[in-house]
Design an enzyme around this catalytic site. Structure first.
Site, PDB file in Angstrom:
ATOM      1  CE1 TYR A 151      -4.140   1.899   0.362  1.00  0.00           C
ATOM      2  CE2 TYR A 151      -2.823   3.218   1.872  1.00  0.00           C
ATOM      3  CZ  TYR A 151      -3.966   3.046   1.105  1.00  0.00           C
ATOM      4  OH  TYR A 151      -4.922   4.033   1.075  1.00  0.00           O
ATOM      5  CE  LYS A 155      -3.110   5.110  -1.654  1.00  0.00           C
ATOM      6  NZ  LYS A 155      -4.225   5.714  -2.420  1.00  0.00           N
TER       7      LYS A 155
END
Length: 260
Positions: A151, A155
């Site tokens: 994650y 990002k």
């Protein structure tokens, strides 16, 4: 605001992708109800969305807001097609991206990356190539391109790739866990953290989607303030046109200057 003052307000045009999500819906409300924005284009998979803030108690469109927004259907899987690129050639002043999902919701790491990297980077690329000068991205606390975890890694990679596009002003917002989202899916981290949020440092303290949207709107209309931020809150970033706002800063900024 008097009539003469309102006439002097600079009115912008903008587009939003991810407008149907929690932060996106609040951002739509901020922009459409402001004097600073004259029109907002809402890019989505369909062109028949019903956004609560744009409808009245009878579930009808609010008449006085109709001229301030429009829905445009785009194909996120084919944003490199000329037909899709042409949809961005509307002389937008600013672009806002609130797209985002999770591995669990997407179904796999590959599907997650497709949304949080491919869709977002391709959107930003089309915006840059069509002359958009300013881009606002909702990222996440802990975003780091070389992270071992999927994650924050994706990002961070997305943030970095958009930097290469050369926007005149590029704004990155890194909120922590979101509250007041009313999302259908349940996120374990949010469930665990909520009862203990008072114990968390402000850098990780859950933040309302309304507060994130308010920060995005406020930063988009305060250019001089953003230039001053280079000296105050740019996370050791040496690029003068890139503004990175961590969770704690968003909390403080909205509470002090633009309280909900």
């Amino acid at each position: 605001m008097s009539d003469s003052e309102e006439e002097q307000v600079k009115q912008f045009t903008a587009f939003i992708v991810g407008f149907s999500g929690a932060i996106g819906q609040e951002l739509v409300k901020e922009l459409v109800n402001s004097n600073e924005y004259k029109h907002v284009t809402l890019f989505g998979r369909r062109d028949d969305y019903k956004i609560p803030c744009l409808r009245n108690e009878d579930d009808e469109e609010i008449e006085e807001l109709k001229e301030k927004y429009s829905f445009v259907k785009i194909d996120f899987n084919n944003l490199d097609n000329e037909e899709e690129k042409e949809k961005f050639n509307k002389a937008f002043d600013k672009g806002f991206c609130c797209l985002g999902t999770t591995k669990k919701k997407a179904g796999s790491a590959e599907a997650f990356r497709k949304v949080d990297y491919d869709y977002i980077v391709n959107t930003a690329t089309n915006a840059s190539e069509s002359g958009v000068k300013e881009f606002h991205l909702v990222s996440s606390v802990g975003a780091k391109a070389d992270s071992w975890f999927l994650y924050p890694q994706v990002k961070g990679q997305t943030e970095n790739k958009i930097k290469e596009l050369g926007f005149d002003r590029y704004f990155i917002y890194r909120p922590s866990m979101l509250t007041e989202a009313n999302r259908e899916e349940s996120r374990l981290g949010e469930q665990i953290a909520t009862p203990f949020m008072w114990m968390l440092p402000k850098s990780y303290k859950p933040i309302s989607v309304k507060k994130v949207a308010r920060a995005m709107f406020s930063k988009s209309i305060n250019i001089q303030e953003d230039e001053n931020d280079n000296n105050n809150n740019n996370n050791n970033n040496d690029e003068e046109n890139v503004f990175i706002y961590e969770n704690a800063y968003i909390h403080d900024y909205v509470d002090k200057y633009n309280p909900l």
